[in-house]
Design a protein around this motif. Structure first.
Motif, short mmCIF file in Angstrom:
data_model
loop_
_atom_site.label_atom_id
_atom_site.label_comp_id
_atom_site.label_asym_id
_atom_site.label_seq_id
_atom_site.Cartn_x
_atom_site.Cartn_y
_atom_site.Cartn_z
N THR A 56 0.51 -6.65 0.81
CA THR A 56 0.40 -6.47 -0.63
C THR A 56 0.39 -4.99 -1.00
OG1 THR A 56 -0.83 -8.54 -0.84
CG2 THR A 56 -1.04 -6.98 -2.64
N GLN A 57 -0.40 -4.21 -0.29
CA GLN A 57 -0.49 -2.79 -0.58
C GLN A 57 0.83 -2.07 -0.28
OE1 GLN A 57 -3.97 -1.60 1.64
NE2 GLN A 57 -5.35 -2.24 0.01
N ALA A 58 1.57 -2.55 0.70
CA ALA A 58 2.85 -1.91 1.03
C ALA A 58 3.85 -2.05 -0.11
CB ALA A 58 3.42 -2.51 2.31
N ILE A 68 7.50 0.41 4.48
CA ILE A 68 7.27 -0.99 4.10
C ILE A 68 7.70 -1.91 5.24
CG2 ILE A 68 7.97 -2.84 2.52
CD1 ILE A 68 8.22 -0.66 0.34
N LYS A 69 8.85 -1.63 5.80
CA LYS A 69 9.37 -2.44 6.92
C LYS A 69 8.39 -2.43 8.09
CE LYS A 69 13.24 -2.45 10.17
NZ LYS A 69 14.57 -1.91 10.44
N GLU A 70 7.89 -1.25 8.42
CA GLU A 70 6.96 -1.11 9.55
C GLU A 70 5.65 -1.87 9.28
OE1 GLU A 70 4.43 2.50 11.54
OE2 GLU A 70 6.51 2.93 10.98
N ILE A 71 5.12 -1.72 8.08
CA ILE A 71 3.87 -2.41 7.71
C ILE A 71 4.06 -3.92 7.74
CG2 ILE A 71 2.26 -2.85 5.80
CD1 ILE A 71 2.67 0.16 5.05
N ASP A 72 5.14 -4.39 7.12
CA ASP A 72 5.40 -5.84 7.08
C ASP A 72 5.60 -6.41 8.48
OD1 ASP A 72 5.19 -5.71 4.34
OD2 ASP A 72 7.29 -6.18 3.94
N THR A 73 6.35 -5.71 9.30
CA THR A 73 6.62 -6.20 10.66
C THR A 73 5.32 -6.36 11.44
OG1 THR A 73 8.80 -5.16 10.63
CG2 THR A 73 7.92 -5.73 12.78
N SER A 184 -11.06 -7.20 -0.29
CA SER A 184 -9.63 -7.25 -0.54
C SER A 184 -9.12 -8.67 -0.74
CB SER A 184 -8.89 -6.61 0.63
OG SER A 184 -9.17 -7.31 1.82
N ALA A 185 -10.00 -9.66 -0.70
CA ALA A 185 -9.56 -11.04 -0.85
C ALA A 185 -8.88 -11.26 -2.20
CB ALA A 185 -10.74 -12.00 -0.70
N SER A 186 -9.32 -10.57 -3.22
CA SER A 186 -8.69 -10.74 -4.52
C SER A 186 -7.30 -10.14 -4.56
CB SER A 186 -9.56 -10.13 -5.62
OG SER A 186 -9.71 -8.75 -5.42
N ALA A 187 -7.03 -9.17 -3.66
CA ALA A 187 -5.69 -8.58 -3.60
C ALA A 187 -4.69 -9.54 -3.01
CB ALA A 187 -5.73 -7.28 -2.78
#
Length: 188
Positions: A56-58, A68-73, A184-187
């Motif tokens: 979500t933060q990415a 973004i790709k690195e974080i998602d992966t 961070s659960a609400s995020a």
């Protein structure tokens, strides 16, 4: 697209919390089985929540496509491993001492392993995103968000069965199966 990804993550967050139930239990065997499973649940749920938060933060702010790709992966890999660990926990606990316990266990393990595999597929998809072409990258993220949406809406019937009746009550009594508090659960 960012809102769609966040909505999809909210759906998948609901799935990880499916192992928390409500009620109380008096049977020792059922409580012992629930403890075996629940002792392994909370660390995996936290891992999934942290990964969902990272995803979500990415997508918020102005991050480079490669970042973004690195974080998602990494996040999808973490989620895949967490679901695999949850499947192992249910499998290793054996059949719960309730009616149709072996079937409940088998169904839950299959569903958790399936989720692990689906997130491993998303990890592969994220790893193959073309960060050199913003349009292709955006399309790839949209496809991933669509898949996340499907995962969030997927049936949780086998897991729901674990939290019914005396077994669900026993699980609810275990600290590890209670919903962890997360700022961070609400995020997600």
């Amino acid at each position: 697209m960012k809102k769609k990804l966040a909505a999809a993550l909210a759906g998948s967050a609901a799935l990880v919390l499916v192992l928390s139930g409500c009620g109380d239990d008096g049977e020792e065997k059922t409580a012992a089985w629930a403890k075996k499973v629940c002792d392994q649940v909370q660390p995996q749920v936290k891992k999934i929540q942290q990964a969902n938060t990272a995803i979500t933060q990415a997508t918020q702010g102005d991050r480079a496509s490669e970042e973004i790709k690195e974080i998602d992966t990494k996040a999808f890999q973490d989620i895949s491993q967490a679901y695999g660990a949850l499947a192992d926990a249910v499998d290793e606990a054996g059949a719960p001492p309730v009616e149709d316990g072996a079937k409940l266990q088998k169904d839950a393990v299959a569903q958790l392993e399936g989720m692990s595999g689906k997130y491993a597929d998303l990890r592969k998809q994220a790893g193959e995103l073309d960060t050199g072409d913003q349009a292709k990258f955006a399309d790839g993220l949209k496809d991933i968000a669509d898949e996340l949406g499907k995962l969030g809406k997927s049936g949780d019937r086998a897991l729901d069965k674990l939290q019914e009746g005396e077994l669900g009550a026993a699980m609810a009594e275990q600290e590890g199966c209670r919903k962890p508090s997360s700022p961070s659960a609400s995020a997600a």
